[in-house]
Enzyme design. Structure first.
Site, PDB file in Angstrom:
ATOM      1  N   HIS A 121      29.453 -47.252  43.976  1.00 21.74           N
ATOM      2  CA  HIS A 121      30.206 -46.671  45.092  1.00 21.74           C
ATOM      3  C   HIS A 121      30.587 -47.833  46.019  1.00 21.74           C
ATOM      4  CE1 HIS A 121      30.599 -44.437  48.922  1.00 21.74           C
ATOM      5  NE2 HIS A 121      30.786 -43.352  48.187  1.00 21.74           N
ATOM      6  N   ASP A 198      20.364 -47.533  45.046  1.00 24.13           N
ATOM      7  CA  ASP A 198      21.040 -46.523  45.850  1.00 24.13           C
ATOM      8  C   ASP A 198      20.762 -45.163  45.199  1.00 24.13           C
ATOM      9  OD1 ASP A 198      22.930 -44.652  46.621  1.00 24.13           O
ATOM     10  OD2 ASP A 198      24.660 -45.977  46.353  1.00 24.13           O
ATOM     11  N   GLN A 201      22.724 -40.206  44.765  1.00 26.69           N
ATOM     12  CA  GLN A 201      23.035 -39.146  43.793  1.00 26.69           C
ATOM     13  C   GLN A 201      21.830 -38.748  42.950  1.00 26.69           C
ATOM     14  OE1 GLN A 201      25.712 -37.418  43.775  1.00 26.69           O
ATOM     15  NE2 GLN A 201      27.099 -38.692  44.985  1.00 26.69           N
ATOM     16  N   LYS A 224      23.162 -34.735  50.875  1.00 30.28           N
ATOM     17  CA  LYS A 224      23.389 -34.454  49.449  1.00 30.28           C
ATOM     18  C   LYS A 224      22.216 -33.686  48.857  1.00 30.28           C
ATOM     19  CE  LYS A 224      26.158 -38.615  48.638  1.00 30.28           C
ATOM     20  NZ  LYS A 224      27.515 -38.119  48.791  1.00 30.28           N
ATOM     21  N   CYS A 362      35.526 -43.062  45.782  1.00 31.61           N
ATOM     22  CA  CYS A 362      34.984 -44.269  46.431  1.00 31.61           C
ATOM     23  C   CYS A 362      34.374 -45.209  45.391  1.00 31.61           C
ATOM     24  CB  CYS A 362      33.943 -43.923  47.491  1.00 31.61           C
ATOM     25  SG  CYS A 362      34.566 -42.880  48.798  1.00 31.61           S
TER      26      CYS A 362
HETATM   27  N1  C6P Z   1      29.350 -40.263  47.649  1.00 32.41           N
HETATM   28  C1  C6P Z   1      30.905 -38.664  46.735  1.00 32.41           C
HETATM   29  O1  C6P Z   1      31.747 -37.765  46.831  1.00 32.41           O
HETATM   30  P1  C6P Z   1      26.862 -41.588  52.533  1.00 32.41           P
HETATM   31  O2  C6P Z   1      28.312 -41.296  52.768  1.00 32.41           O
HETATM   32  O3  C6P Z   1      26.399 -42.784  53.307  1.00 32.41           O
HETATM   33  O4  C6P Z   1      25.989 -40.390  52.700  1.00 32.41           O
HETATM   34  O5  C6P Z   1      26.727 -41.945  50.974  1.00 32.41           O
HETATM   35  C2  C6P Z   1      27.487 -42.942  50.403  1.00 32.41           C
HETATM   36  C3  C6P Z   1      27.244 -42.994  48.940  1.00 32.41           C
HETATM   37  C4  C6P Z   1      26.542 -44.065  48.409  1.00 32.41           C
HETATM   38  N2  C6P Z   1      26.236 -44.139  47.114  1.00 32.41           N
HETATM   39  C5  C6P Z   1      26.594 -43.182  46.253  1.00 32.41           C
HETATM   40  C6  C6P Z   1      26.195 -43.311  44.809  1.00 32.41           C
HETATM   41  C7  C6P Z   1      27.319 -42.073  46.718  1.00 32.41           C
HETATM   42  O6  C6P Z   1      27.667 -41.123  45.852  1.00 32.41           O
HETATM   43  C8  C6P Z   1      27.673 -41.988  48.085  1.00 32.41           C
HETATM   44  C9  C6P Z   1      28.503 -40.846  48.600  1.00 32.41           C
HETATM   45  C10 C6P Z   1      30.165 -39.096  47.966  1.00 32.41           C
HETATM   46  O7  C6P Z   1      30.650 -39.175  45.658  1.00 32.41           O
HETATM   47  C11 C6P Z   1      31.076 -39.291  49.131  1.00 32.41           C
HETATM   48  S1  C6P Z   1      32.133 -40.677  48.940  1.00 32.41           S
END
Ligand code: C6P
Length: 404
Positions: A121, A198, A201, A224, A362
Site C-alpha cells: 500500500h 503492516d 488487512q 478495519k 492505493c
Molecule cells: N487500505 C483499502 O481500501 P489507514 O488508512 O492508515 O487506516 O490504513 C492504510 C493502509 C495500510 N496498509 C494496508 C495494507 C491497507 O490496506 C491500508 C488501507 C484501504 O485498501 C484504504 S486505502
C-alpha cells in the site's frame, strides 16, 4: 459455527437500502462496519464519562483514564504482546508507519539499505522514500511474481549486512495475498535488520501472535476490525521503542520540561503527544471484545468459505481475470472483465446496491506490474453471506451485459 442471523442484527447499517436495493457491503478492506456493541460504547463514553485522561484528579478523568488503559491491556492481550507499554495508540496504520519511519531517520546512514515489498500500500512506500531522501539510505524492492506472491528467493539475495530495515504487509489489500511473514522476519533477523509488518488487512481476519512471530513492529487500524476510524496501534518491541526518538513533541510525552532541556516520558507515553482519541481507543477495546466473542478462528474459517464460494462463481464468468491467485489468500477478490473499465462496473454495481472498491487501491506499483489501470475489488467480512455473493454475481453479470 457463526450465527449469521444474530450477527447481522448487530450491524444496523446492514439493514439499510442503497438506491432502493438492500445494501450488499463488499468494501470491508477499505473499512469494516460497526456493531451496535461498539456504537453503544461510544455513546456511553460521551454520555457518561467524557474527560481528558492522565491529567485530572476528578472522577470523570480517572474513569476515562482507566477505560483507555484497560483498552490498551485488551489489545496487548489480544495480540499477545509482552507488555502493554509496547502498544502505542496512533490514529491508524499510516500514522504508525510514519512514526517508525521518522524515528529511523536518526538511526540510518548513507549507504544503508531498506527493503520494501512489491505488494505494498502507498502508506508502506512513501514514508520510506521520504526517509531515504532524508538519510541517503537506499530503497530496494522485494519483487513479486505473476500470481501475486513475493519472490522469496530474491528476498534471500537482497538481505545483506547493509540491510537495516525490512517492510512488508501481512496481507496485500489489492490482491489478498497472505505474505509469508515468518520467512521475511527470519531473513531480516539473520542479517540484523529490523522488520515492520503492516497488519492493517490481517488483524481483522486472523489471530495474530506477536510474541510467536518475533516481529519488531506491527501496525493495525481499528476501523478495519469493527472499531472506529481515527485510531489504531503501533506495536514495537520495547528495545526498539526505547531506541527510537519521539515522533511528536507536546503534552503527555514528557517527564520534565524546562527551556534548557526536556526529558521524555516512559513508554508508551513517549510516543503519545497531545490529547489522544480517547473514545476511539476505548471503542477499539470494545471491537476486540466483540471479535473475540465470535472467535478469530471461526471468523477466519467462515471468511475462507466465502472466498472459495465467490471465487468459484466469478471463475464462471467469461473474460473475467482475477489478480492474486496464491493458495494463501484473505477474503479479497480483485478482478477485471475484458476491457471494461473497473470504474464502470463499480458504478453499475452501486446502482444495484452492491458496494465494492474500484481503482488502484492505493497500490499503484501492483497495477503497474499487471499493466492495468485498476481492478474491481470485492472484500468480505464475517457478517457477509453466500446469498449476498449470489446477488453480487447476478448484479455483475447485468453490469457486464450493459457494458459489452
Ligand atoms: N487500505 C483499502 O481500501 P489507514 O488508512 O492508515 O487506516 O490504513 C492504510 C493502509 C495500510 N496498509 C494496508 C495494507 C491497507 O490496506 C491500508 C488501507 C484501504 O485498501 C484504504 S486505502
Amino acid at each position: 459455527m457463526l450465527d449469521l442471523a444474530t450477527i447481522r442484527q448487530d450491524f444496523p447499517i446492514l439493514q439499510r437500502k442503497v438506491n432502493g436495493k438492500p445494501l450488499v457491503y463488499f468494501d470491508n478492506a477499505a473499512t469494516s462496519q460497526t456493531p451496535k456493541q461498539v456504537i453503544e460504547t461510544i455513546v456511553d463514553y460521551y454520555s457518561r464519562y467524557n474527560a481528558n485522561i492522565h491529567r485530572g484528579v476528578h472522577h470523570l478523568s480517572q474513569q476515562a483514564t482507566d477505560a483507555y488503559e484497560q483498552a490498551r491491556g485488551k489489545i496487548q492481550k489480544h495480540f499477545n504482546a509482552n507488555k502493554a507499554s509496547e502498544i502505542i495508540f496512533t490514529s491508524g496504520t499510516t500514522h504508525s508507519i510514519n512514526l517508525v519511519a521518522n524515528g529511523f531517520g536518526a538511526l540510518l546512514e548513507e549507504g544503508d539499505e531498506i527493503l520494501v515489498s512489491a505488494v505494498e500500500h502507498h502508506s508502506n512506500i512513501v514514508p520510506w522514500q521520504m526517509l531515504c531522501e532524508r538519510t541517503g539510505a537506499m530503497l530496494k524492492v522485494i519483487p513479486m511474481t505473476a500470481n501475486g506472491a513475493l519472490d522469496y528467493e530474491a528476498y534471500d539475495g537482497l538481505c545483506t549486512e547493509k540491510t537495516k530495515l525490512v517492510f512488508c504487509n501481512h496481507i496485500s489489500n489489492a490482491l489478498g495475498t497472505v505474505n509469508q511473514i515468518e520467512t521475511l522476519i527470519e531473513g531480516a533477523h539473520k542479517v540484523g535488520a529490523a522488520i515492520l509488518i503492516d497488519g492493517a488487512q490481517a488483524a481483522p481476519h486472523m489471530q495474530i501472535d506477536l510474541r510467536a512471530l518475533d516481529v519488531d513492529f506491527y501496525t493495525v487500524s481499528a476501523h478495519k476490525m469493527c472499531g472506529p476510524t481515527g485510531v489504531g496501534i503501533l506495536y514495537g518491541k520495547e528495545a526498539w521503542l526505547k531506541k527510537l526518538p519521539p515522533y511528536q513533541g507536546g503534552g503527555e510525552m514528557i517527564a520534565e520540561v524546562t527551556f534548557e532541556k526536556t526529558t521524555y516520558a516512559d513508554l508508551p507515553h513517549k510516543f503519545e503527544a497531545g490529547t489522544p482519541n480517547i473514545c476511539g481507543g476505548i471503542a477499539f477495546g470494545a471491537a476486540i471484545d466483540y471479535l473475540n466473542a465470535l472467535g478469530m478462528k471461526e471468523i477466519a474459517d467462515y471468511e475462507q468459505e466465502l472466498l472459495v464460494y465467490a471465487t468459484r462463481a466469478l471463475e464462471g464468468i467469461a473474460d473475467l481475470k482475477i489478480y492474486g491467485t496464491t493458495a494463501q489468500k484473505a477474503a479479497v477478490v480483485s478482478f477485471n472483465v475484458g476491457d471494461i473499465h473497473p470504474y464502470d462496473i463499480g458504478s453499475i454495481l452501486d446502482k444495484l446496491g452492491v458496494a465494492v472498491r474500484t481503482g488502484h487501491h492505493c497500490a499503484q506499483p501492483i497495477m503497474n506490474y499487471f499493466e492495468i489501470p485498476g481492478t474491481v475489488r470485492a472484500s468480505f467480512a464475517f457478517y457477509n453471506t453466500k446469498e449476498e455473493i449470489d446477488v453480487f454475481v447476478d448484479a455483475l453479470k447485468r453490469a457486464i451485459q450493459m457494458l459489452s
